[in-house]
Write a protein that holds these residues in place. Structure first.
Motif: not given
Length: 112
Positions: A88-112
């Motif tokens: 359960g902790w590994l799933i939580l960490i994986t979900m937070l990591l993927v969510l963070g990468l997706v948000i970072y990708g969207f922000l990076l796409q719209y910032a440039t």
């Protein structure tokens, strides 16, 4: 209550994650774009809801199981309970990591 949510959340997440991982590992560099897009569409439409629902269930159970007393009351103080809690902790960490990468990708796409 927490035990069933944790166990079913882990199982539902794995029902979606294991086939998605196997399909993505099966794609080669020489595969056509249509094969890769079909696999991606299948993962996004069919397997992603399993991973999302299972991840939410496991994460909410892990957040609630914060003390030894709650773990003992939920009958998770054995080997299988420890495995499910760690998963359960590994799933939580994986979900937070993927969510963070997706948000970072969207922000990076719209910032440039």
């Amino acid at each position: 209550m927490y035990k069933s949510r944790l166990v079913w959340g882990d199982i539902i997440f794995l029902i979606g994650f294991v086939p998605a991982f196997m399909l993505l590992n099966g794609l080669g560099a020489d595969d056509s774009l249509s094969a890769a897009s079909a696999v991606g569409l299948f993962i996004f439409v069919v397997l992603f809801p399993f991973m999302g629902l299972g991840g939410l269930m496991a994460s909410s159970a892990v957040f609630r199981l914060t003390s030894i007393e709650k773990i003992n009351n939920s009958n998770l103080n054995n080997l299988f309970g420890r495995i499910f809690i760690v998963l359960g902790w590994l799933i939580l960490i994986t979900m937070l990591l993927v969510l963070g990468l997706v948000i970072y990708g969207f922000l990076l796409q719209y910032a440039t």
